[in-house]
Design a protein around this motif. Structure first.
Motif, mmCIF file in Angstrom:
data_model
loop_
_atom_site.group_PDB
_atom_site.id
_atom_site.type_symbol
_atom_site.label_atom_id
_atom_site.label_comp_id
_atom_site.label_asym_id
_atom_site.label_seq_id
_atom_site.Cartn_x
_atom_site.Cartn_y
_atom_site.Cartn_z
ATOM 1 N N MET A 202 0.643 -1.567 -0.067
ATOM 2 C CA MET A 202 0.400 0.030 -0.081
ATOM 3 C C MET A 202 0.448 1.657 -0.436
ATOM 4 O O MET A 202 0.535 2.476 -0.637
ATOM 5 C CB MET A 202 -1.032 0.433 1.435
ATOM 6 N N ILE A 203 2.055 1.385 0.791
ATOM 7 C CA ILE A 203 3.033 2.142 0.817
ATOM 8 C C ILE A 203 3.301 2.458 -0.615
ATOM 9 O O ILE A 203 4.004 4.141 -1.227
ATOM 10 C CB ILE A 203 3.942 2.178 2.088
ATOM 11 N N LEU A 204 3.688 1.864 -1.024
ATOM 12 C CA LEU A 204 4.635 1.946 -2.514
ATOM 13 C C LEU A 204 3.487 2.458 -3.471
ATOM 14 O O LEU A 204 4.233 2.801 -4.264
ATOM 15 C CB LEU A 204 5.120 0.096 -2.940
ATOM 16 N N VAL A 205 1.902 2.030 -3.717
ATOM 17 C CA VAL A 205 1.529 2.172 -3.932
ATOM 18 C C VAL A 205 1.233 4.062 -4.176
ATOM 19 O O VAL A 205 0.957 4.885 -5.117
ATOM 20 C CB VAL A 205 0.012 2.173 -4.017
ATOM 21 N N ILE A 206 0.791 4.540 -3.240
ATOM 22 C CA ILE A 206 1.149 5.709 -2.646
ATOM 23 C C ILE A 206 2.033 6.832 -2.865
ATOM 24 O O ILE A 206 1.885 7.582 -3.391
ATOM 25 C CB ILE A 206 0.467 5.907 -1.298
ATOM 26 N N THR A 207 3.796 6.113 -2.844
ATOM 27 C CA THR A 207 4.492 6.855 -3.005
ATOM 28 C C THR A 207 4.780 7.111 -4.528
ATOM 29 O O THR A 207 5.305 7.864 -4.522
ATOM 30 C CB THR A 207 5.726 6.169 -2.313
ATOM 31 N N ILE A 208 4.230 6.123 -5.437
ATOM 32 C CA ILE A 208 4.313 5.879 -6.904
ATOM 33 C C ILE A 208 3.757 7.094 -6.874
ATOM 34 O O ILE A 208 3.884 8.204 -8.311
ATOM 35 C CB ILE A 208 3.919 4.454 -7.343
ATOM 36 N N LEU A 209 2.713 6.891 -7.055
ATOM 37 C CA LEU A 209 1.189 8.412 -7.169
ATOM 38 C C LEU A 209 1.813 9.864 -7.078
ATOM 39 O O LEU A 209 1.584 9.931 -7.761
ATOM 40 C CB LEU A 209 0.121 7.559 -6.500
ATOM 41 N N PHE A 210 2.668 10.350 -5.093
ATOM 42 C CA PHE A 210 3.367 10.958 -5.130
ATOM 43 C C PHE A 210 4.442 10.983 -6.268
ATOM 44 O O PHE A 210 4.277 12.161 -6.336
ATOM 45 C CB PHE A 210 3.469 10.709 -3.544
ATOM 46 N N SER A 211 5.249 10.340 -6.247
ATOM 47 C CA SER A 211 6.287 10.387 -6.820
ATOM 48 C C SER A 211 5.763 11.372 -8.268
ATOM 49 O O SER A 211 6.336 11.820 -8.646
ATOM 50 C CB SER A 211 6.811 9.189 -7.148
ATOM 51 N N LEU A 212 4.718 10.369 -8.868
ATOM 52 C CA LEU A 212 4.858 10.936 -10.657
ATOM 53 C C LEU A 212 3.954 11.968 -10.960
ATOM 54 O O LEU A 212 4.473 13.192 -11.244
ATOM 55 C CB LEU A 212 3.166 9.668 -11.095
ATOM 56 N N LEU A 213 3.324 12.385 -9.514
ATOM 57 C CA LEU A 213 2.259 14.214 -9.545
ATOM 58 C C LEU A 213 3.603 14.869 -9.329
ATOM 59 O O LEU A 213 3.792 15.877 -9.336
ATOM 60 C CB LEU A 213 1.426 13.918 -8.228
ATOM 61 N N TYR A 214 4.450 14.203 -7.926
ATOM 62 C CA TYR A 214 5.562 15.415 -7.382
ATOM 63 C C TYR A 214 6.560 15.543 -9.177
ATOM 64 O O TYR A 214 6.783 17.276 -9.581
ATOM 65 C CB TYR A 214 6.304 14.843 -6.798
ATOM 66 N N PHE B 15 13.089 9.437 0.609
ATOM 67 C CA PHE B 15 11.863 9.351 1.076
ATOM 68 C C PHE B 15 10.947 8.224 1.772
ATOM 69 O O PHE B 15 10.017 7.781 2.515
ATOM 70 C CB PHE B 15 10.997 10.533 1.042
ATOM 71 N N TYR B 16 11.250 7.068 0.588
ATOM 72 C CA TYR B 16 10.214 5.805 0.433
ATOM 73 C C TYR B 16 11.049 4.765 1.636
ATOM 74 O O TYR B 16 10.515 4.692 2.426
ATOM 75 C CB TYR B 16 10.204 5.592 -1.105
ATOM 76 N N VAL B 17 12.706 5.665 1.477
ATOM 77 C CA VAL B 17 13.174 4.177 2.329
ATOM 78 C C VAL B 17 12.827 4.754 3.955
ATOM 79 O O VAL B 17 12.783 4.419 4.776
ATOM 80 C CB VAL B 17 14.811 4.487 1.862
ATOM 81 N N GLU B 18 12.719 6.082 4.021
ATOM 82 C CA GLU B 18 12.733 6.697 5.107
ATOM 83 C C GLU B 18 11.293 5.495 5.769
ATOM 84 O O GLU B 18 11.337 5.690 7.159
ATOM 85 C CB GLU B 18 12.311 8.315 5.907
#
Length: 61
Positions: free
Chosen positions: A1-13, A53-56
């Motif tokens: 779940m965290i990976l999916v949120i991080t990927i979406l955030f990353s693309l938008l960012y 950020f993802y690793v943290e």
């Protein structure tokens, strides 16, 4: 779940950062030859930021 949120955030960012980089290149009238180097540098640095950020987050969960 965290990976999916991080990927979406990353693309938008990344999209938003690239829009701001484009606006900077246009306003400062940077030549086309230098723009590719600027985009590459910015994208690499932002990718490093996102991975750290993802690793943290991953280590805290």
């Amino acid at each position: 779940m965290i990976l999916v949120i991080t990927i979406l955030f990353s693309l938008l960012y990344l999209f938003q950062i690239n829009k701001m980089t484009y606006a900077l290149c246009e306003s400062k009238e940077i030549p086309e030859e230098k723009q590719q180097k600027i985009y590459t540098t910015v994208n690499v640095l932002v990718t490093i930021l996102i991975v750290s950020f993802y690793v943290e987050i991953l280590l805290q969960v």
